[in-house]
Design a protein around this motif. Structure first.
Motif, PDB file in Angstrom:
ATOM      1  N   VAL A  21      -6.440  14.197  14.709  1.00  0.00           N
ATOM      2  CA  VAL A  21      -7.361  14.677  15.741  1.00  0.00           C
ATOM      3  C   VAL A  21      -8.224  15.731  15.064  1.00  0.00           C
ATOM      4  CG1 VAL A  21      -7.538  15.684  18.036  1.00  0.00           C
ATOM      5  CG2 VAL A  21      -5.494  14.370  17.405  1.00  0.00           C
ATOM      6  N   ILE A  22      -9.528  15.526  15.068  1.00  0.00           N
ATOM      7  CA  ILE A  22     -10.405  16.445  14.331  1.00  0.00           C
ATOM      8  C   ILE A  22     -11.275  17.234  15.310  1.00  0.00           C
ATOM      9  CG2 ILE A  22     -12.092  16.652  12.470  1.00  0.00           C
ATOM     10  CD1 ILE A  22     -11.173  13.974  11.396  1.00  0.00           C
ATOM     11  N   GLY A  23     -11.117  18.547  15.263  1.00  0.00           N
ATOM     12  CA  GLY A  23     -11.920  19.419  16.122  1.00  0.00           C
ATOM     13  C   GLY A  23     -12.913  20.179  15.278  1.00  0.00           C
TER      14      GLY A  23
ATOM     15  N   THR B  16      -3.723  21.837  20.140  1.00  0.00           N
ATOM     16  CA  THR B  16      -2.346  21.620  19.678  1.00  0.00           C
ATOM     17  C   THR B  16      -1.354  22.070  20.742  1.00  0.00           C
ATOM     18  OG1 THR B  16      -3.053  21.958  17.421  1.00  0.00           O
ATOM     19  CG2 THR B  16      -0.706  22.200  17.821  1.00  0.00           C
ATOM     20  N   GLN B  17      -1.624  23.227  21.301  1.00  0.00           N
ATOM     21  CA  GLN B  17      -0.716  23.729  22.344  1.00  0.00           C
ATOM     22  C   GLN B  17      -0.689  22.791  23.537  1.00  0.00           C
ATOM     23  OE1 GLN B  17      -1.533  27.726  23.411  1.00  0.00           O
ATOM     24  NE2 GLN B  17      -0.603  28.522  21.535  1.00  0.00           N
ATOM     25  N   ALA B  18      -1.876  22.349  23.929  1.00  0.00           N
ATOM     26  CA  ALA B  18      -1.948  21.451  25.090  1.00  0.00           C
ATOM     27  C   ALA B  18      -1.194  20.156  24.821  1.00  0.00           C
ATOM     28  CB  ALA B  18      -3.407  21.170  25.427  1.00  0.00           C
ATOM     29  N   LEU B  19      -1.317  19.618  23.612  1.00  0.00           N
ATOM     30  CA  LEU B  19      -0.641  18.359  23.289  1.00  0.00           C
ATOM     31  C   LEU B  19       0.869  18.551  23.209  1.00  0.00           C
ATOM     32  CD1 LEU B  19      -3.065  16.827  20.612  1.00  0.00           C
ATOM     33  CD2 LEU B  19      -2.792  16.147  22.994  1.00  0.00           C
ATOM     34  N   ARG B  20       1.254  19.682  22.653  1.00  0.00           N
ATOM     35  CA  ARG B  20       2.698  19.950  22.559  1.00  0.00           C
ATOM     36  C   ARG B  20       3.297  20.116  23.951  1.00  0.00           C
ATOM     37  NH1 ARG B  20       2.561  23.941  17.392  1.00  0.00           N
ATOM     38  NH2 ARG B  20       2.331  22.310  15.821  1.00  0.00           N
TER      39      ARG B  20
ATOM     40  N   GLU C 122       2.507  18.560  26.375  1.00  0.00           N
ATOM     41  CA  GLU C 122       2.665  17.204  26.924  1.00  0.00           C
ATOM     42  C   GLU C 122       3.723  16.403  26.140  1.00  0.00           C
ATOM     43  OE1 GLU C 122       1.111  15.808  29.633  1.00  0.00           O
ATOM     44  OE2 GLU C 122       0.358  17.835  29.985  1.00  0.00           O
ATOM     45  N   GLY C 123       4.451  17.102  25.295  1.00  0.00           N
ATOM     46  CA  GLY C 123       5.549  16.451  24.576  1.00  0.00           C
ATOM     47  C   GLY C 123       5.132  15.727  23.300  1.00  0.00           C
ATOM     48  N   GLN C 124       3.913  15.932  22.834  1.00  0.00           N
ATOM     49  CA  GLN C 124       3.472  15.273  21.595  1.00  0.00           C
ATOM     50  C   GLN C 124       3.834  16.127  20.377  1.00  0.00           C
ATOM     51  OE1 GLN C 124       1.812  12.256  20.792  1.00  0.00           O
ATOM     52  NE2 GLN C 124       2.687  11.835  22.796  1.00  0.00           N
ATOM     53  N   ALA C 125       4.505  15.505  19.423  1.00  0.00           N
ATOM     54  CA  ALA C 125       4.833  16.244  18.195  1.00  0.00           C
ATOM     55  C   ALA C 125       3.642  16.156  17.256  1.00  0.00           C
ATOM     56  CB  ALA C 125       6.060  15.630  17.542  1.00  0.00           C
ATOM     57  N   VAL C 126       2.872  17.219  17.173  1.00  0.00           N
ATOM     58  CA  VAL C 126       1.701  17.187  16.275  1.00  0.00           C
ATOM     59  C   VAL C 126       1.799  18.341  15.288  1.00  0.00           C
ATOM     60  CG1 VAL C 126       0.200  16.144  18.016  1.00  0.00           C
ATOM     61  CG2 VAL C 126       0.246  18.607  17.789  1.00  0.00           C
ATOM     62  N   THR C 127       1.222  18.125  14.109  1.00  0.00           N
ATOM     63  CA  THR C 127       1.174  19.204  13.114  1.00  0.00           C
ATOM     64  C   THR C 127      -0.243  19.754  13.073  1.00  0.00           C
ATOM     65  OG1 THR C 127       2.743  17.950  11.793  1.00  0.00           O
ATOM     66  CG2 THR C 127       1.645  19.780  10.693  1.00  0.00           C
TER      67      THR C 127
ATOM     68  N   LEU D  55      -0.387  17.674   3.697  1.00  0.00           N
ATOM     69  CA  LEU D  55      -0.646  16.698   4.749  1.00  0.00           C
ATOM     70  C   LEU D  55       0.692  16.163   5.234  1.00  0.00           C
ATOM     71  CD1 LEU D  55      -3.588  14.405   3.713  1.00  0.00           C
ATOM     72  CD2 LEU D  55      -3.449  15.958   5.635  1.00  0.00           C
ATOM     73  N   ALA D  56       0.955  16.319   6.514  1.00  0.00           N
ATOM     74  CA  ALA D  56       2.248  15.861   7.026  1.00  0.00           C
ATOM     75  C   ALA D  56       2.120  14.425   7.506  1.00  0.00           C
ATOM     76  CB  ALA D  56       2.652  16.767   8.175  1.00  0.00           C
ATOM     77  N   ALA D  57       3.249  13.730   7.524  1.00  0.00           N
ATOM     78  CA  ALA D  57       3.232  12.389   8.114  1.00  0.00           C
ATOM     79  C   ALA D  57       3.165  12.583   9.635  1.00  0.00           C
ATOM     80  CB  ALA D  57       4.518  11.670   7.730  1.00  0.00           C
ATOM     81  N   GLY D  58       2.749  11.581  10.366  1.00  0.00           N
ATOM     82  CA  GLY D  58       2.631  11.710  11.821  1.00  0.00           C
ATOM     83  C   GLY D  58       1.283  12.271  12.219  1.00  0.00           C
ATOM     84  N   THR D  59       1.151  12.559  13.510  1.00  0.00           N
ATOM     85  CA  THR D  59      -0.154  13.013  14.026  1.00  0.00           C
ATOM     86  C   THR D  59      -0.470  14.417  13.542  1.00  0.00           C
ATOM     87  OG1 THR D  59       0.313  11.757  16.019  1.00  0.00           O
ATOM     88  CG2 THR D  59      -1.466  13.394  16.149  1.00  0.00           C
ATOM     89  N   ILE D  60      -1.712  14.609  13.102  1.00  0.00           N
ATOM     90  CA  ILE D  60      -2.124  15.969  12.739  1.00  0.00           C
ATOM     91  C   ILE D  60      -3.358  16.364  13.541  1.00  0.00           C
ATOM     92  CG2 ILE D  60      -1.217  15.850  10.381  1.00  0.00           C
ATOM     93  CD1 ILE D  60      -4.173  15.682   9.462  1.00  0.00           C
ATOM     94  N   VAL D  61      -3.513  17.678  13.713  1.00  0.00           N
ATOM     95  CA  VAL D  61      -4.740  18.215  14.311  1.00  0.00           C
ATOM     96  C   VAL D  61      -5.372  19.060  13.210  1.00  0.00           C
ATOM     97  CG1 VAL D  61      -5.719  19.638  16.148  1.00  0.00           C
ATOM     98  CG2 VAL D  61      -3.643  18.305  16.574  1.00  0.00           C
ATOM     99  N   VAL D  62      -6.650  18.834  12.943  1.00  0.00           N
ATOM    100  CA  VAL D  62      -7.252  19.490  11.770  1.00  0.00           C
ATOM    101  C   VAL D  62      -8.710  19.876  12.057  1.00  0.00           C
ATOM    102  CG1 VAL D  62      -7.786  17.219  10.743  1.00  0.00           C
ATOM    103  CG2 VAL D  62      -7.649  19.183   9.264  1.00  0.00           C
TER     104      VAL D  62
END
Ligand code: ATP
Length: 781
Positions: A674-676, A686-690, A692-697, A706-713
């Motif tokens: 997710v690119i902002g 990130t806070q809003a997604l977390r 909602e139960g989404q595990a994001v880095t 770079l982590a595996a899984g969803t990232i916000v950058v």
């Protein structure tokens, strides 16, 4: 008719199946030989290792350290030297053997990926060769595998159809009649698929490769290098190779292959430590660091420009990537920046350097215990006392020499003074011992001994002063830089940059304030360092032979001119996309022109890459419309979904949709970024997604992995990276309104390989206005 077709396919299917069998038989034979070679090399390696251990043991058992006589010492030194040489030789052998072993182990899994059959002009017989990561022979000149970098392998990549093609050898061009081009997809020594290339199935293998999912590490493209990329990889004639390529056209990939090529081509003359790659950020460095090892080569030196300059200025705060990106640039700042980033400013720096040979140097007093020892006026008088043949470097050296000489004179004088002689009498035995040090104590007479001790005593007291001279502490680099800026109106035509003298004064006051606060903006840093280099006579790094600069559009002409001075013997490869200039904005288009004046015309090659491989056709067709001149970009034909633009009234209304999208992507095994725009926005999301139960880095700084899984950058850290799916967060008019934001929006959207979603609350950025609505799906909430 249909029956005829079916029969044809069945016939071809059967035919390919038998080809696969034959090829597999050959591959099995090669794998067996590779295995034998591995076993042999392992045994060799073990014996070299044992040999090395034996030398070490022999050394510790047999070498007696004899230091009582001179000849004993010499004998010991000689033996030690011989042992060291033996050990070094074994060490080199071991390194070579283990590198070879590493390649063989790769070949065991995937011996080769292509075969070409051809006839060389004038040879009269057909040859067939197999191409892999490294060469492998079964006896002298009996190549079972050719290295992909060998001259002949070039014809596999130079592609197009079969027929007459040519390739470059160190002795000139050779022509061949290419009769067959076969590609293999191999896993663990087993051929999965065979493709024979002709007009109809040209890029089948490429399609397969591009359809794969992204990874947190970039992969090599060795099996599917395209013709135009091959030209970049194998160029050896240019001093400046400039690659302008669309997003996803394989610039970075090609350039990493090029490093591997050059290391092969100049084996023995070029090592990986003589190659430097400047990357856009640390995250990117991390992303690409497996490509060369995958190709069986060692990584080159990798750093960012920021790291390069920052390590020389440990005491100053240099503007960071985030500060640079997020600062709001007032119109005056922009004009000033345009000047400071220009080649004109670089020329002004040089002219100022020449002027300093005659006058204008700023110095600081050298003090000892709070007292002025050498005044700045005195130092200046020395500095300009040398004749006009002295350039800045010699002037500084000669000044230092003179100061040290004067200091020594003073030391002798003080040493004999009553004050010092008395101080010596009062010293304890321990303090005296410290003064004697290792010096033999056989003085001719008491007076000589006292003189010696006096000198030692004063020298000890004067040591800080001596150090200050050696370390150039009498130079006033801050003062000098300010003086340079003051001189700029006399050196540059300010009007050309739409600046008045008054405006320049304002800028000057700002820099003075910054320096007081121990800060420096990035556009000042290089000029500051260059000035210091000129004054101190720092020589360029002549051992560096190849410099690669990625994302060149984010460099200024000044920085490039500086790098050229720093690496005077290097050849440069610069790559970038002038459409993705996110820091230099409109200036980027004049960059090419300015570069043109820095390198000789006949040694400059410009290569354009217009085909974009990263994204599906649908994504590329969409992203290129963001650009004003995007028509030059062509999409590789790989089908996918249309990008989706989801709009809602409020941000809160969007969160549920983003979550739904993330879940869908996960279900389809697609990794999402997710690119902002700013870090603050990314943090909030990130806070809003977390919640909602989404595990994001959240990627906050370039020093993260770079982590595996969803990232916000944030956008400025996404440079050069790619992801299966991209969600562009808040593409609203507030975030992206000016024409200069176009390049940033393009960079964000072009990170997507397979799926692109854009979310907006409020007004959609006007930069999307020009995109044909047929190219995306609009969802209004
Ligand atoms: N010849 C090729 N074979 C296989 N994949 C390729 C080839 N060329 C490019 N690609 C793939 O396309 C993607 C984009 O390549 P790369 O990152 O090198 O492009 P770039 O021009 O540096 O992009 P950008 O400027 O957008 O950062 C990568 O996944 C790369 O592996």
């Amino acid at each position: 008719m249909l029956q005829l077709f079916t029969e044809k396919f069945v016939r071809e299917g059967v035919w390919m199946a038998s080809i696969k069998e034959q090829e597999q038989a050959r591959m099995d034979m090669v794998v067996t030989k590779v295995k034998e070679a591995i076993a042999k090399d392992q045994a060799n390696l073990a014996s070299v290792e044992a040999d090395k251990k034996a030398i070490q043991a022999d050394f510790s058992n047999n070498v007696r350290i004899k230091t009582s006589t001179y000849s004993g010492m010499m004998e010991t030194a000689l033996t030690v030297r011989q042992q060291q040489q033996l050990l070094q030789e074994r060490e080199n052998n071991m390194q070579q053997a283990s590198r070879r072993l590493e390649i063989l182990e790769k070949l065991e899994k995937k011996p080769y990926f292509a075969r070409i059959d051809f006839e060389e002009e004038g040879e009269g017989k057909e040859e067939k060769i197999y191409i892999g990561l490294g060469s492998f022979t079964d006896g002298p000149d009996k190549f079972l595998i050719y290295d992909w970098r060998a001259p002949i392998s070039s014809i596999y990549y130079d592609g197009g159809g079969l027929g007459e093609v040519s390739y470059q050898t160190p002795d000139g061009e050779r022509k061949v009649d290419l009769r067959l081009k076969r590609q293999f997809m191999v896993e663990d020594g087993k051929i999965k698929v065979v493709f024979d290339t002709d007009e109809t199935v040209g890029d089948q293998m490429l399609l397969e490769v591009l359809d794969e999912n992204s990874d947190t590490k970039m992969k090599s493209i060795v099996t599917t290098i395209q013709r135009e990329q091959n030209k970049i990889i194998r160029d050896t004639s240019s001093d400046l190779l400039f690659v302008q390529g669309a997003a996803g056209s394989g610039k970075t990939s090609a350039v990493l292959q090029r490093v591997a090529f050059l290391l092969y081509r100049y084996r023995g003359k070029l090592t990986s430590s003589q190659v430097i790659l400047f990357s856009p950020n640390q995250l990117f460095n991390d992303y690409i660091d497996q490509v060369l090892p995958e190709l069986g080569e060692q990584n080159m030196v990798q750093l960012t420009y920021y790291q390069h300059v920052k390590r020389r200025l440990p005491k100053l705060h240099v503007e960071t990537l985030q500060e640079r990106f997020e600062e709001d640039q007032a119109p005056l700042k922009q004009k000033v920046k345009r000047l400071k980033d220009s080649l004109d400013f670089f020329k002004a720096s040089k002219a100022y350097g020449a002027y300093l040979e005659r006058k204008g140097m700023r110095f600081k007093d050298l003090r000892l215990g709070g007292e002025v020892f050498f005044s700045k006026a005195h130092i200046k008088q020395i500095y300009y006392s040398f004749n006009e043949n002295y350039h800045l470097r010699n002037r500084l050296e000669a000044t230092k020499e003179r100061l040290v000489k004067e200091l020594n004179g003073q030391i002798n004088r003080y040493a004999k003074s009553d004050q010092v002689q008395k101080a010596i009498q009062d010293l304890s035995q321990e303090q005296l011992n410290a003064l004697y040090g290792d010096h033999p104590r056989n003085f001719a007479n008491g007076e000589k001994e006292l003189n010696f001790l006096g000198r030692q005593y004063v020298m000890h007291a004067f040591k800080p002063l001596h150090q200050a001279i050696i370390k150039n502490h009498f130079l006033s680099i801050n003062g000098q830089y300010v003086h340079f800026l003051k001189s700029v109106p006399a050196l540059v035509d300010l009007a050309k940059y739409d600046l008045t003298k008054e405006e320049w004064q304002l800028e000057l006051a700002q820099v003075v304030a910054d320096l007081k606060a121990k800060k420096l903006a990035l556009s000042d840093v290089t000029a500051y360092l260059f000035l210091y280099d000129q004054i101190s006579g720092k020589r360029g790094q002549t051992d560096i032979k190849q410099v690669f600069i990625d994302e060149i559009q984010d460099y200024t002409a000044y920085q490039l001119a500086y790098l050229k001075e720093e690496f005077p013997r290097a050849k440069f490869t610069m790559l970038g996309d002038l459409n993705q200039a996110i820091f230099t904005h409109e200036n980027s288009h004049s960059l090419l022109k300015e570069l043109g004046t820095m390198f000789p015309q006949d040694k400059t090659k410009v290569v354009q890459l217009t085909k974009s491989y990263r994204s599906t056709q649908q994504i590329t067709d969409f992203t290129k419309e963001i650009l004003l001149h995007g028509e030059a970009v062509t999409a590789f034909e790989r089908a996918g979904e249309k990008p989706r633009l989801t709009t809602a009234k409020t941000e809160a209304d969007l969160i549920a949709d983003v979550v739904a999208r993330l879940k869908q992507n996960q279900a389809d095994s697609l990794t999402t970024a997710v690119i902002g725009k700013s870090l603050a926005e990314c943090e909030a999301l990130t806070q809003a997604l977390r919640a909602e139960g989404q595990a994001v880095t959240l990627i906050k700084t370039e020093n993260q992995r770079l982590a595996a899984g969803t990232i916000v950058v944030p956008a400025y850290l996404a440079k050069g990276l790619e992801f299966d799916a991209v969600i562009m967060w808040q593409a609203n008019a507030k975030n992206y309104h000016a024409d200069s934001d176009r390049q940033l929006v393009y960079t964000i959207c072009s990170r997507a390989m397979h799926r692109l979603d854009i979310f907006v609350s409020g007004q959609v950025t006007p930069l999307f206005d020009r995109i044909d609505p047929k190219l995306y799906e609009l969802i209004t909430k």
